[in-house]
Design an enzyme around this catalytic site. Structure first.
Site, PDB file in Angstrom:
ATOM      1  N   ARG A  51      58.864  66.246  78.138  1.00  0.00           N
ATOM      2  CA  ARG A  51      58.038  65.044  78.187  1.00  0.00           C
ATOM      3  C   ARG A  51      58.753  63.900  77.474  1.00  0.00           C
ATOM      4  O   ARG A  51      59.779  64.115  76.821  1.00  0.00           O
ATOM      5  CB  ARG A  51      56.665  65.318  77.536  1.00  0.00           C
ATOM      6  CG  ARG A  51      56.824  66.082  76.207  1.00  0.00           C
ATOM      7  CD  ARG A  51      55.777  65.831  75.231  1.00  0.00           C
ATOM      8  NE  ARG A  51      55.781  64.453  74.806  1.00  0.00           N
ATOM      9  CZ  ARG A  51      56.649  63.937  73.934  1.00  0.00           C
ATOM     10  NH1 ARG A  51      57.604  64.662  73.378  1.00  0.00           N
ATOM     11  NH2 ARG A  51      56.571  62.663  73.600  1.00  0.00           N
ATOM     12  N   GLY A  52      58.154  62.701  77.624  1.00  0.00           N
ATOM     13  CA  GLY A  52      58.810  61.510  77.087  1.00  0.00           C
ATOM     14  C   GLY A  52      59.748  60.976  78.151  1.00  0.00           C
ATOM     15  O   GLY A  52      60.439  61.739  78.842  1.00  0.00           O
ATOM     16  N   ALA A  53      59.757  59.649  78.296  1.00  0.00           N
ATOM     17  CA  ALA A  53      60.403  59.030  79.457  1.00  0.00           C
ATOM     18  C   ALA A  53      61.860  59.456  79.689  1.00  0.00           C
ATOM     19  O   ALA A  53      62.202  59.910  80.786  1.00  0.00           O
ATOM     20  CB  ALA A  53      60.275  57.510  79.333  1.00  0.00           C
ATOM     21  N   ARG A  66      54.744  62.994  87.688  1.00  0.00           N
ATOM     22  CA  ARG A  66      54.040  62.092  86.769  1.00  0.00           C
ATOM     23  C   ARG A  66      54.340  60.651  87.209  1.00  0.00           C
ATOM     24  O   ARG A  66      55.471  60.354  87.593  1.00  0.00           O
ATOM     25  CB  ARG A  66      54.486  62.295  85.301  1.00  0.00           C
ATOM     26  CG  ARG A  66      54.106  63.657  84.738  1.00  0.00           C
ATOM     27  CD  ARG A  66      54.368  63.736  83.232  1.00  0.00           C
ATOM     28  NE  ARG A  66      53.357  62.998  82.471  1.00  0.00           N
ATOM     29  CZ  ARG A  66      53.434  62.806  81.159  1.00  0.00           C
ATOM     30  NH1 ARG A  66      54.474  63.263  80.473  1.00  0.00           N
ATOM     31  NH2 ARG A  66      52.476  62.136  80.522  1.00  0.00           N
ATOM     32  N   GLN A  90      50.937  64.794  70.249  1.00  0.00           N
ATOM     33  CA  GLN A  90      52.410  64.750  70.198  1.00  0.00           C
ATOM     34  C   GLN A  90      52.906  64.293  68.822  1.00  0.00           C
ATOM     35  O   GLN A  90      53.996  64.668  68.394  1.00  0.00           O
ATOM     36  CB  GLN A  90      52.958  63.799  71.274  1.00  0.00           C
ATOM     37  CG  GLN A  90      52.834  64.308  72.702  1.00  0.00           C
ATOM     38  CD  GLN A  90      51.570  63.838  73.371  1.00  0.00           C
ATOM     39  OE1 GLN A  90      50.552  63.631  72.711  1.00  0.00           O
ATOM     40  NE2 GLN A  90      51.594  63.668  74.673  1.00  0.00           N
ATOM     41  N   ASP A 101      57.258  53.989  78.080  1.00  0.00           N
ATOM     42  CA  ASP A 101      57.376  54.712  79.348  1.00  0.00           C
ATOM     43  C   ASP A 101      57.773  53.803  80.495  1.00  0.00           C
ATOM     44  O   ASP A 101      58.391  54.234  81.464  1.00  0.00           O
ATOM     45  CB  ASP A 101      56.065  55.429  79.672  1.00  0.00           C
ATOM     46  CG  ASP A 101      55.929  56.648  78.784  1.00  0.00           C
ATOM     47  OD1 ASP A 101      55.445  56.502  77.647  1.00  0.00           O
ATOM     48  OD2 ASP A 101      56.360  57.733  79.220  1.00  0.00           O
ATOM     49  N   ASN A 161      53.025  52.614  77.049  1.00  0.00           N
ATOM     50  CA  ASN A 161      53.393  53.760  76.204  1.00  0.00           C
ATOM     51  C   ASN A 161      52.132  54.598  76.013  1.00  0.00           C
ATOM     52  O   ASN A 161      51.054  54.253  76.537  1.00  0.00           O
ATOM     53  CB  ASN A 161      53.974  53.268  74.866  1.00  0.00           C
ATOM     54  CG  ASN A 161      54.619  54.394  74.069  1.00  0.00           C
ATOM     55  OD1 ASN A 161      55.435  55.155  74.604  1.00  0.00           O
ATOM     56  ND2 ASN A 161      54.261  54.542  72.806  1.00  0.00           N
ATOM     57  N   LYS A 162      52.262  55.667  75.296  1.00  0.00           N
ATOM     58  CA  LYS A 162      51.168  56.614  75.098  1.00  0.00           C
ATOM     59  C   LYS A 162      49.851  55.909  74.750  1.00  0.00           C
ATOM     60  O   LYS A 162      49.847  54.966  73.952  1.00  0.00           O
ATOM     61  CB  LYS A 162      51.572  57.598  73.994  1.00  0.00           C
ATOM     62  CG  LYS A 162      50.538  58.625  73.581  1.00  0.00           C
ATOM     63  CD  LYS A 162      49.995  59.427  74.743  1.00  0.00           C
ATOM     64  CE  LYS A 162      51.062  60.103  75.568  1.00  0.00           C
ATOM     65  NZ  LYS A 162      50.537  60.618  76.870  1.00  0.00           N
TER      66      LYS A 162
HETATM   67  O1  MRU Z   1      52.739  61.987  77.761  1.00  0.00           O
HETATM   68  P1  MRU Z   1      54.049  61.981  77.041  1.00  0.00           P
HETATM   69  O2  MRU Z   1      54.089  62.889  75.862  1.00  0.00           O
HETATM   70  O3  MRU Z   1      55.215  62.195  77.994  1.00  0.00           O
HETATM   71  O4  MRU Z   1      54.178  60.502  76.489  1.00  0.00           O
HETATM   72  C1  MRU Z   1      55.361  60.136  75.837  1.00  0.00           C
HETATM   73  C2  MRU Z   1      55.316  58.772  75.285  1.00  0.00           C
HETATM   74  O5  MRU Z   1      54.390  58.027  75.470  1.00  0.00           O
HETATM   75  C3  MRU Z   1      56.534  58.318  74.548  1.00  0.00           C
HETATM   76  O6  MRU Z   1      56.198  57.457  73.517  1.00  0.00           O
HETATM   77  C4  MRU Z   1      57.423  57.570  75.560  1.00  0.00           C
HETATM   78  O7  MRU Z   1      57.738  58.375  76.658  1.00  0.00           O
HETATM   79  C5  MRU Z   1      58.629  57.050  74.937  1.00  0.00           C
HETATM   80  S1  MRU Z   1      59.800  58.287  74.646  1.00  0.00           S
HETATM   81  C6  MRU Z   1      61.235  57.477  74.348  1.00  0.00           C
END
Ligand code: MRU
Length: 354
Positions: A54-56, A97, A204, A245, A255-256
């Site tokens: 997970r995470g971009a 996603r 997270q 993201d 972002n989250k």
């Molecule tokens: O749903 P997730 O855990 O994939 O969300 C991740 C985030 O929102 C991170 O902050 C984002 O991807 C930035 S990671 C460099």
């Protein structure tokens, strides 16, 4: 070259063209450090969908390697079948996603690489695609270091730094984006104290940010999301750093979920709010953040989450996984190409062109 700085590799390819993708199952952290082997594209799709990876940036890396896995069945096929399968695999992974644009960026890059080799034997194209995925991985490593350098300059010795969700080693090849700024600052001798929002509903921040900061010996305190205002009022936080993201052409940043609220709180307390993200997270096809697709996730993440049942059966639930922070609330965006400050359409375009 792989990233061992944290003592873990978020994900990495094992073997040659017939190899597989190994990744940390982040749904099991911090209770258990478990790596899983993805030997087909469906396993990668599922891993992205349920947030094992997970995470971009990490989603983009997994997708690039997922393409390689998906093509393993057509190495001896003719051109039409090979390119037909490539499209099928890319479309399939694109459906995992919707919000992190790095996923689509990586799939586009892999598809363009294959197209540039059209006419060559499929096995040769597949080998070139694996090399391309490795190149994306290596660029990610260097990107994290550059973001770390730019971001660390914004943080002063002795500061409290609040972050939301997890934008650390676990969302990249190993060093992170928002947390790369903290790691680089710490490596240069600055002492920082990180406040990690727990980040409901999937935690997270509490599970992953706290885990990796602890491993690297950075002072970290977990707070519930609804404590951020009080922690700021108490003067414990001098900077906020988060990941992204997807960033629109004008700097609006998805972002989250909860990031927008943190940005409003930071503004109210006159605390600088920084976003750290690679150039692959910008989507300049979108004029502003209103068109960024926001993933809606299963209501049971809110009712059951990872902590057992917390709401009555049958209750209505709204569960957007991301929100959009307007550029006006962002002090600066830290990218591997430089720092965008103040955040404007012109400044975004200038730094991305540089
Ligand atoms: O749903 P997730 O855990 O994939 O969300 C991740 C985030 O929102 C991170 O902050 C984002 O991807 C930035 S990671 C460099």
């Amino acid at each position: 070259m792989t990233e061992l700085m944290n003592g873990f590799k978020t994900l990495h390819w094992v073997g040659g063209v017939d190899g597989h993708l190994r990744l940390i199952d982040q749904t099991r952290l911090p209770a258990e450090f478990l790596e899983i082997d993805c030997r087909d594209v469906a396993t990668v799709w599922e891993a992205i969908k349920v947030l094992r990876v997970r995470g971009a940036p990490a989603i983009g890396l997994a997708a690039a390697y997922g393409v390689c896995l998906g093509l393993q069945t057509v190495l001896g096929a003719d051109q039409a079948d090979f390119f037909g399968r490539l499209k099928e695999v890319a479309d399939y992974l694109a459906g995992s996603r919707p919000t992190a644009v790095n996923l689509f960026w990586a799939l586009d890059r892999m598809t363009r690489k294959a197209e540039s080799l059209r006419g060559r034997p499929p096995a040769e194209i597949a080998a070139a695609l694996l090399a391309e995925a490795h190149a994306v991985y290596e660029e990610d490593r260097q990107m994290c270091r550059a973001i770390g350098r730019h971001g660390a300059a914004l943080l002063q010795d002795g500061q409290g730094v609040l972050t939301h969700c997890n934008a650390g080693g676990l969302v990249t090849s190993g060093y992170g984006t928002a947390l790369a700024a903290v790691y680089t600052a710490a490596e240069s001798g600055k002492k920082l104290h990180v406040y990690a929002d727990e980040t409901r509903p999937l935690l997270q921040g509490a599970r992953l940010t706290a885990w990796e900061l602890q491993r690297r010996g950075i002072d970290v305190t977990v707070i519930c999301d609804n404590m951020a205002a009080q922690v700021m009022r108490e003067g414990r936080v001098q900077a906020v750093v988060v990941g992204a993201d997807r960033i629109a052409a004008n700097g609006d940043t998805a972002n989250k979920i909860g990031t927008y609220g943190v940005a409003l709180l930071a503004s109210a307390h006159r605390i600088p709010f920084y976003v750290a993200a690679p150039s692959s997270t910008f989507d300049c096809s979108l004029a502003d953040g209103t068109a960024i697709p926001i993933e809606q996730r299963n209501p049971n993440e809110v009712t059951d989450g990872l902590a057992g049942r917390v709401a009555p059966e049958g209750v209505a639930v709204y569960n957007p996984a991301f929100d959009v922070t307007p550029a006006s609330l962002i002090t600066a965006i830290v990218c591997e190409r430089g720092v965008i400050r103040p955040v404007s359409r012109e400044a975004v375009a200038a730094v991305l062109a540089g």
